[in-house]
Motif scaffolding. Structure first.
Motif, PDB file in Angstrom:
ATOM      1  N   VAL A 197      -1.359   7.150   3.857  1.00 29.18           N
ATOM      2  CA  VAL A 197      -2.493   6.541   3.157  1.00 29.18           C
ATOM      3  C   VAL A 197      -3.705   6.736   4.057  1.00 29.18           C
ATOM      4  O   VAL A 197      -3.855   6.054   5.067  1.00 29.18           O
ATOM      5  CB  VAL A 197      -2.238   5.052   2.867  1.00 29.18           C
ATOM      6  N   SER A 198      -4.552   7.684   3.688  1.00 33.21           N
ATOM      7  CA  SER A 198      -5.653   8.065   4.577  1.00 33.21           C
ATOM      8  C   SER A 198      -6.900   7.212   4.392  1.00 33.21           C
ATOM      9  O   SER A 198      -7.687   7.051   5.327  1.00 33.21           O
ATOM     10  CB  SER A 198      -6.011   9.539   4.363  1.00 33.21           C
ATOM     11  N   GLN A 199      -7.113   6.681   3.176  1.00 31.84           N
ATOM     12  CA  GLN A 199      -8.289   5.849   2.930  1.00 31.84           C
ATOM     13  C   GLN A 199      -7.921   4.714   1.979  1.00 31.84           C
ATOM     14  O   GLN A 199      -7.117   4.889   1.066  1.00 31.84           O
ATOM     15  CB  GLN A 199      -9.424   6.669   2.302  1.00 31.84           C
ATOM     16  N   ARG A 200      -8.544   3.568   2.218  1.00 32.78           N
ATOM     17  CA  ARG A 200      -8.340   2.384   1.389  1.00 32.78           C
ATOM     18  C   ARG A 200      -9.689   1.925   0.843  1.00 32.78           C
ATOM     19  O   ARG A 200     -10.685   1.926   1.569  1.00 32.78           O
ATOM     20  CB  ARG A 200      -7.684   1.272   2.206  1.00 32.78           C
ATOM     21  N   PHE A 201      -9.709   1.546  -0.427  1.00 35.16           N
ATOM     22  CA  PHE A 201     -10.945   1.161  -1.096  1.00 35.16           C
ATOM     23  C   PHE A 201     -10.767  -0.206  -1.751  1.00 35.16           C
ATOM     24  O   PHE A 201      -9.688  -0.527  -2.249  1.00 35.16           O
ATOM     25  CB  PHE A 201     -11.315   2.171  -2.181  1.00 35.16           C
ATOM     26  N   ALA A 202     -11.829  -1.004  -1.758  1.00 35.48           N
ATOM     27  CA  ALA A 202     -11.806  -2.254  -2.510  1.00 35.48           C
ATOM     28  C   ALA A 202     -11.877  -1.940  -4.002  1.00 35.48           C
ATOM     29  O   ALA A 202     -12.283  -0.848  -4.408  1.00 35.48           O
ATOM     30  CB  ALA A 202     -12.984  -3.134  -2.099  1.00 35.48           C
ATOM     31  N   LEU A 203     -11.486  -2.913  -4.830  1.00 36.63           N
ATOM     32  CA  LEU A 203     -11.486  -2.697  -6.269  1.00 36.63           C
ATOM     33  C   LEU A 203     -12.859  -2.269  -6.768  1.00 36.63           C
ATOM     34  O   LEU A 203     -12.977  -1.380  -7.628  1.00 36.63           O
ATOM     35  CB  LEU A 203     -11.016  -3.967  -6.987  1.00 36.63           C
ATOM     36  N   GLU A 204     -13.911  -2.881  -6.232  1.00 35.90           N
ATOM     37  CA  GLU A 204     -15.254  -2.537  -6.685  1.00 35.90           C
ATOM     38  C   GLU A 204     -15.687  -1.131  -6.257  1.00 35.90           C
ATOM     39  O   GLU A 204     -16.692  -0.608  -6.743  1.00 35.90           O
ATOM     40  CB  GLU A 204     -16.280  -3.552  -6.185  1.00 35.90           C
ATOM     41  N   ASP A 205     -14.920  -0.501  -5.358  1.00 35.84           N
ATOM     42  CA  ASP A 205     -15.227   0.856  -4.912  1.00 35.84           C
ATOM     43  C   ASP A 205     -14.297   1.895  -5.526  1.00 35.84           C
ATOM     44  O   ASP A 205     -14.201   3.033  -5.044  1.00 35.84           O
ATOM     45  CB  ASP A 205     -15.124   0.943  -3.381  1.00 35.84           C
ATOM     46  N   ALA A 254      -9.942  14.526  -0.110  1.00 35.44           N
ATOM     47  CA  ALA A 254      -8.930  13.602   0.399  1.00 35.44           C
ATOM     48  C   ALA A 254      -7.769  14.358   1.028  1.00 35.44           C
ATOM     49  O   ALA A 254      -7.433  15.473   0.635  1.00 35.44           O
ATOM     50  CB  ALA A 254      -8.413  12.720  -0.735  1.00 35.44           C
ATOM     51  N   VAL A 255      -7.169  13.723   2.026  1.00 36.96           N
ATOM     52  CA  VAL A 255      -5.865  14.156   2.525  1.00 36.96           C
ATOM     53  C   VAL A 255      -4.900  12.995   2.295  1.00 36.96           C
ATOM     54  O   VAL A 255      -5.291  11.830   2.309  1.00 36.96           O
ATOM     55  CB  VAL A 255      -5.907  14.543   4.021  1.00 36.96           C
ATOM     56  N   GLY A 256      -3.643  13.325   2.064  1.00 38.56           N
ATOM     57  CA  GLY A 256      -2.674  12.273   1.786  1.00 38.56           C
ATOM     58  C   GLY A 256      -3.051  11.517   0.530  1.00 38.56           C
ATOM     59  O   GLY A 256      -3.581  12.079  -0.427  1.00 38.56           O
ATOM     60  N   LYS A 257      -2.819  10.205   0.540  1.00 36.25           N
ATOM     61  CA  LYS A 257      -3.084   9.374  -0.627  1.00 36.25           C
ATOM     62  C   LYS A 257      -4.251   8.430  -0.383  1.00 36.25           C
ATOM     63  O   LYS A 257      -4.461   7.938   0.728  1.00 36.25           O
ATOM     64  CB  LYS A 257      -1.846   8.535  -0.975  1.00 36.25           C
ATOM     65  N   LEU A 258      -5.006   8.165  -1.446  1.00 39.36           N
ATOM     66  CA  LEU A 258      -6.031   7.146  -1.463  1.00 39.36           C
ATOM     67  C   LEU A 258      -5.476   5.943  -2.226  1.00 39.36           C
ATOM     68  O   LEU A 258      -4.814   6.098  -3.251  1.00 39.36           O
ATOM     69  CB  LEU A 258      -7.307   7.647  -2.155  1.00 39.36           C
ATOM     70  N   VAL A 259      -5.759   4.738  -1.714  1.00 38.81           N
ATOM     71  CA  VAL A 259      -5.226   3.525  -2.328  1.00 38.81           C
ATOM     72  C   VAL A 259      -6.369   2.529  -2.540  1.00 38.81           C
ATOM     73  O   VAL A 259      -7.228   2.355  -1.677  1.00 38.81           O
ATOM     74  CB  VAL A 259      -4.130   2.894  -1.440  1.00 38.81           C
ATOM     75  N   VAL A 260      -6.373   1.892  -3.711  1.00 40.57           N
ATOM     76  CA  VAL A 260      -7.280   0.793  -4.000  1.00 40.57           C
ATOM     77  C   VAL A 260      -6.578  -0.509  -3.697  1.00 40.57           C
ATOM     78  O   VAL A 260      -5.503  -0.782  -4.245  1.00 40.57           O
ATOM     79  CB  VAL A 260      -7.747   0.828  -5.479  1.00 40.57           C
ATOM     80  N   LYS A 261      -7.150  -1.300  -2.795  1.00 39.63           N
ATOM     81  CA  LYS A 261      -6.598  -2.599  -2.451  1.00 39.63           C
ATOM     82  C   LYS A 261      -7.168  -3.641  -3.415  1.00 39.63           C
ATOM     83  O   LYS A 261      -8.337  -3.987  -3.328  1.00 39.63           O
ATOM     84  CB  LYS A 261      -6.923  -2.973  -1.000  1.00 39.63           C
ATOM     85  N   GLU A 319       0.826  -1.204   0.000  1.00 35.95           N
ATOM     86  CA  GLU A 319       0.000   0.000   0.000  1.00 35.95           C
ATOM     87  C   GLU A 319       0.863   1.258   0.000  1.00 35.95           C
ATOM     88  O   GLU A 319       0.586   2.221  -0.730  1.00 35.95           O
ATOM     89  CB  GLU A 319      -0.938   0.002   1.204  1.00 35.95           C
ATOM     90  N   THR A 320       1.910   1.264   0.809  1.00 30.79           N
ATOM     91  CA  THR A 320       2.826   2.407   0.826  1.00 30.79           C
ATOM     92  C   THR A 320       3.517   2.555  -0.522  1.00 30.79           C
ATOM     93  O   THR A 320       3.652   3.662  -1.053  1.00 30.79           O
ATOM     94  CB  THR A 320       3.870   2.242   1.938  1.00 30.79           C
TER      95      THR A 320
END
Length: 326
Positions: free
Chosen positions: A296-304, A317-324, A115-116
């Protein structure tokens, strides 16, 4: 494999999740099993047809990813199946697999999770190039970072501190400024309250700031430039504010003895790969020392993924958003 698809230009709500064939790699590419993908401002533009690159439909957005090498092209000699890597894809990262040119791939350093790594390349690569090659930021100089709570803004705050600058962080709310303060900013300005020029004059004893880092554009562009020091450098990084691209009266750089400097990290990485590699060696060293701490302030599933892109596009958003992805 599963992939988020853009089938026509429009808002993020139009994106769909579908089953598609795995990419066929070329001799100079690797096949990346994506574990996490970073969300960046170009994603918001690309799906609406507003970016300089327009992939053929249907395409999957997503410009950076981290994961494991699943296959290597016959011209790839520096990577092997099973390597943990981060890669710049241009588009295609919001999928379970993506083909990536070998020259756009870096091994993930020890101690960095997926994620990082997915949140690292574009923001820190951009800000390092901006402050080192374009601004030639020197120890003791004053750096103003606009939009200081976003991905590239926070990276600029941390890199500026690592380079020995005094960092003034500017953002649109106290909440966002708290994030910049935690990243090491020396001074804070809430520009939603107005008076940016007066506050900068106060903080610099009337001298102005040496370097301005602006990924926002918008109405503060000219006001910030009017606060620049003699021999100052203003970095044009992006236009997250949307709307018309700001213009500047040409007499202002003359009167200030100052420079307006464009930052296009993607082109720099292709044209000057050795300098870009040196930048990342320094960035990885600072990360290992604990001086860079990607948020990484928020994590989202692929479908999101659509919700992730929409959140960034609305500047929520603050920082980075990541799709898991996995």
């Amino acid at each position: 494999m599963k992939a988020v698809l853009c089938k026509a230009f429009g808002p993020a709500d139009n994106l769909t999740l579908a089953e598609v064939a795995s990419p066929q790699i070329r001799p100079n590419e690797i096949l990346l099993e994506v574990h996490a993908a970073g969300v960046n401002f170009p994603d918001t533009l690309m799906i609406e047809g507003k970016y300089q690159f327009k992939p053929p439909f249907p395409f999957s957005p997503g410009g950076e990813a981290a994961g494991v090498v699943a296959a290597v092209g016959k011209k790839i000699g520096h990577l092997k199946v099973g390597d943990r890597v981060m890669g710049l894809t241009g588009w295609g990262s919001f999928a379970e697999q993506v083909a990536v040119p070998g020259h756009n791939v870096l091994p993930i350093p020890p101690g960095m999770d997926f994620e990082t790594a997915a949140a690292f390349s574009m923001t820190y690569g951009t800000s390092m190039h901006a402050l080192k090659q374009r601004a030639n930021l020197q120890p003791g100089e004053t750096l103003l970072v606009l939009g200081a709570s976003g991905g590239v803004g926070l990276a600029a705050v941390e890199i500026g501190k690592a380079m020995g600058a005094r960092v003034i962080a500017a953002a649109s709310s106290e909440e966002k400024l708290d994030v910049a303060k935690n990243a090491g900013a020396d001074e804070l300005i809430d520009y939603s309250q107005g008076g940016l020029k007066e506050r900068l004059k106060e903080l610099t004893g009337g001298q102005g700031v040496d370097v301005i880092y602006d990924p926002v554009g918008g109405q503060l562009f000219e006001e910030a430039f009017r606060s620049i020091a003699w021999n100052g450098r203003m970095l044009v990084v992006g236009f997250a504010a949307g709307g018309e691209i700001p213009a500047l009266p040409a007499n202002l750089p003359l009167l200030k003895g100052a420079a307006l400097v464009g930052v296009f990290w993607g082109a720099f990485a292709q044209r000057q790969p050795q300098d870009n590699a040196a930048n990342f060696r320094q960035l990885f060293a600072w990360h290992a020392e604990g001086r860079l701490k990607p948020l990484v302030s928020q994590r989202f599933a692929l479908e999101d993924t659509a919700r992730a892109i929409d959140t960034l596009g609305r500047r929520k958003a603050v920082g980075k958003l990541v799709v898991k992805v996995r």
